[in-house]
Design a protein around this motif. Sequence first.
Motif, PDB file in Angstrom:
ATOM      1  N   GLY A  32      85.277   5.171  51.475  1.00 28.16           N
ATOM      2  CA  GLY A  32      84.804   4.701  50.183  1.00 28.16           C
ATOM      3  C   GLY A  32      85.932   4.616  49.168  1.00 28.16           C
ATOM      4  N   MET A  33      86.015   3.485  48.466  1.00 26.89           N
ATOM      5  CA  MET A  33      87.098   3.280  47.496  1.00 26.89           C
ATOM      6  C   MET A  33      86.828   3.995  46.177  1.00 26.89           C
ATOM      7  N   GLY A  34      85.626   3.912  45.685  1.00 30.82           N
ATOM      8  CA  GLY A  34      85.345   4.464  44.368  1.00 30.82           C
ATOM      9  C   GLY A  34      85.972   3.600  43.287  1.00 30.82           C
ATOM     10  N   THR A  35      86.247   4.214  42.143  1.00 35.60           N
ATOM     11  CA  THR A  35      86.884   3.505  41.032  1.00 35.60           C
ATOM     12  C   THR A  35      88.126   4.278  40.616  1.00 35.60           C
ATOM     13  N   ALA A  36      88.873   3.716  39.680  1.00 33.75           N
ATOM     14  CA  ALA A  36      90.072   4.415  39.210  1.00 33.75           C
ATOM     15  C   ALA A  36      89.702   5.727  38.519  1.00 33.75           C
ATOM     16  N   GLY A  37      88.529   5.771  37.904  1.00 26.76           N
ATOM     17  CA  GLY A  37      88.080   6.994  37.237  1.00 26.76           C
ATOM     18  C   GLY A  37      87.474   8.019  38.189  1.00 26.76           C
ATOM     19  N   ARG A  38      86.815   7.531  39.230  1.00 23.67           N
ATOM     20  CA  ARG A  38      86.209   8.407  40.247  1.00 23.67           C
ATOM     21  C   ARG A  38      86.640   7.907  41.620  1.00 23.67           C
ATOM     22  N   MET A  39      87.846   8.305  41.998  1.00 24.90           N
ATOM     23  CA  MET A  39      88.433   7.815  43.238  1.00 24.90           C
ATOM     24  C   MET A  39      87.709   8.366  44.454  1.00 24.90           C
ATOM     25  N   GLY A  40      87.461   7.485  45.402  1.00 27.63           N
ATOM     26  CA  GLY A  40      86.889   7.896  46.675  1.00 27.63           C
ATOM     27  C   GLY A  40      88.009   8.252  47.648  1.00 27.63           C
ATOM     28  N   PRO A  41      87.649   8.674  48.856  1.00 29.41           N
ATOM     29  CA  PRO A  41      88.662   9.091  49.827  1.00 29.41           C
ATOM     30  C   PRO A  41      89.555   7.949  50.303  1.00 29.41           C
ATOM     31  N   GLY A  42      89.141   6.706  50.143  1.00 24.68           N
ATOM     32  CA  GLY A  42      89.949   5.585  50.580  1.00 24.68           C
ATOM     33  C   GLY A  42      90.847   5.002  49.505  1.00 24.68           C
ATOM     34  N   TYR A  43      90.673   5.455  48.276  1.00 32.93           N
ATOM     35  CA  TYR A  43      91.415   4.865  47.160  1.00 32.93           C
ATOM     36  C   TYR A  43      92.923   5.091  47.283  1.00 32.93           C
ATOM     37  N   PHE A  44      93.324   6.325  47.457  1.00 32.13           N
ATOM     38  CA  PHE A  44      94.749   6.653  47.492  1.00 32.13           C
ATOM     39  C   PHE A  44      95.462   6.029  48.696  1.00 32.13           C
ATOM     40  N   PRO A  45      94.954   6.184  49.940  1.00 36.31           N
ATOM     41  CA  PRO A  45      95.676   5.565  51.051  1.00 36.31           C
ATOM     42  C   PRO A  45      95.727   4.041  50.962  1.00 36.31           C
ATOM     43  N   THR A  46      94.670   3.429  50.441  1.00 36.03           N
ATOM     44  CA  THR A  46      94.666   1.974  50.315  1.00 36.03           C
ATOM     45  C   THR A  46      95.655   1.517  49.249  1.00 36.03           C
ATOM     46  N   ALA A  47      95.620   2.163  48.094  1.00 34.62           N
ATOM     47  CA  ALA A  47      96.553   1.793  47.020  1.00 34.62           C
ATOM     48  C   ALA A  47      97.998   2.036  47.449  1.00 34.62           C
ATOM     49  N   LEU A  48      98.253   3.182  48.066  1.00 30.92           N
ATOM     50  CA  LEU A  48      99.604   3.494  48.518  1.00 30.92           C
ATOM     51  C   LEU A  48     100.030   2.541  49.633  1.00 30.92           C
ATOM     52  N   GLY A  49      99.110   2.178  50.515  1.00 29.33           N
ATOM     53  CA  GLY A  49      99.417   1.237  51.590  1.00 29.33           C
ATOM     54  C   GLY A  49      99.810  -0.129  51.057  1.00 29.33           C
ATOM     55  N   TRP A  50      99.047  -0.633  50.086  1.00 27.46           N
ATOM     56  CA  TRP A  50      99.390  -1.928  49.488  1.00 27.46           C
ATOM     57  C   TRP A  50     100.731  -1.853  48.760  1.00 27.46           C
ATOM     58  N   LEU A  51     100.971  -0.751  48.065  1.00 24.44           N
ATOM     59  CA  LEU A  51     102.238  -0.587  47.362  1.00 24.44           C
ATOM     60  C   LEU A  51     103.408  -0.544  48.342  1.00 24.44           C
ATOM     61  N   LEU A  52     103.264   0.192  49.430  1.00 25.32           N
ATOM     62  CA  LEU A  52     104.309   0.286  50.441  1.00 25.32           C
ATOM     63  C   LEU A  52     104.556  -1.080  51.088  1.00 25.32           C
ATOM     64  N   ALA A  53     103.494  -1.819  51.381  1.00 25.68           N
ATOM     65  CA  ALA A  53     103.646  -3.160  51.954  1.00 25.68           C
ATOM     66  C   ALA A  53     104.355  -4.086  50.973  1.00 25.68           C
ATOM     67  N   PHE A  54     104.050  -3.989  49.699  1.00 23.01           N
ATOM     68  CA  PHE A  54     104.696  -4.809  48.676  1.00 23.01           C
ATOM     69  C   PHE A  54     106.193  -4.501  48.583  1.00 23.01           C
ATOM     70  N   VAL A  55     106.533  -3.214  48.576  1.00 23.04           N
ATOM     71  CA  VAL A  55     107.941  -2.819  48.539  1.00 23.04           C
ATOM     72  C   VAL A  55     108.654  -3.333  49.795  1.00 23.04           C
ATOM     73  N   GLY A  56     107.986  -3.254  50.946  1.00 18.37           N
ATOM     74  CA  GLY A  56     108.563  -3.771  52.179  1.00 18.37           C
ATOM     75  C   GLY A  56     108.801  -5.262  52.116  1.00 18.37           C
ATOM     76  N   LEU A  57     107.861  -5.982  51.530  1.00 17.57           N
ATOM     77  CA  LEU A  57     108.014  -7.424  51.380  1.00 17.57           C
ATOM     78  C   LEU A  57     109.208  -7.757  50.489  1.00 17.57           C
ATOM     79  N   ILE A  58     109.386  -6.990  49.437  1.00 21.62           N
ATOM     80  CA  ILE A  58     110.550  -7.185  48.563  1.00 21.62           C
ATOM     81  C   ILE A  58     111.838  -6.944  49.347  1.00 21.62           C
ATOM     82  N   ASP A  59     111.864  -5.907  50.180  1.00 17.91           N
ATOM     83  CA  ASP A  59     113.058  -5.631  50.993  1.00 17.91           C
ATOM     84  C   ASP A  59     113.334  -6.766  51.981  1.00 17.91           C
ATOM     85  N   ILE A  60     112.289  -7.308  52.565  1.00 19.57           N
ATOM     86  CA  ILE A  60     112.475  -8.421  53.501  1.00 19.57           C
ATOM     87  C   ILE A  60     113.077  -9.617  52.781  1.00 19.57           C
ATOM     88  N   VAL A  61     112.559  -9.936  51.606  1.00 18.44           N
ATOM     89  CA  VAL A  61     113.098 -11.058  50.835  1.00 18.44           C
ATOM     90  C   VAL A  61     114.556 -10.781  50.455  1.00 18.44           C
TER      91      VAL A  61
END
Length: 158
Positions: A32-61
Amino acid sequence: MASTIRHPKNFWIGIIFVTFGLAAVYFGRELGMGTAGRMGPGYFPTALGWLLAFVGLIDIVRAFIGRHSEAHDAIGTFHLKDIAIILGAVLLFGVLMRGAGLAVAAFVLVMLSAYASKKFQLGSTLLLAVGLTLFAVVLFVKLLGLPMPIIGPWLNGG
């Protein structure tokens, strides 16, 4: 034929970051994602995963931009023995946690992980292992109150 990849380290670390980031998003999709105010168990790994993928994409470029620098950008050797020692230490930590307790597991983890380094020195590593073990016991068991044995049942600690 010249390679269009000008910075191989940036390229490969970008590939690794994108892979791990998207894996975190994939495996966290059923939580469950939840919201920014009431984060669910999936919020942090999903947000961190997207952030890590974005940083990786920047490194590839970035790997395709700029001047090529052989001296600063050569990929070093792959140290399989050291990786195996550290992976083994982490797996052994998981096994020892239940049976031997946090104190033994943390001590063994630090000692084995440090052994993988070319700069390994027994005296300083023993001090580091004792210090980090005490820190882990105080932080996780005493201050945070996590239910983990300091000394496990294998050593008659409970």
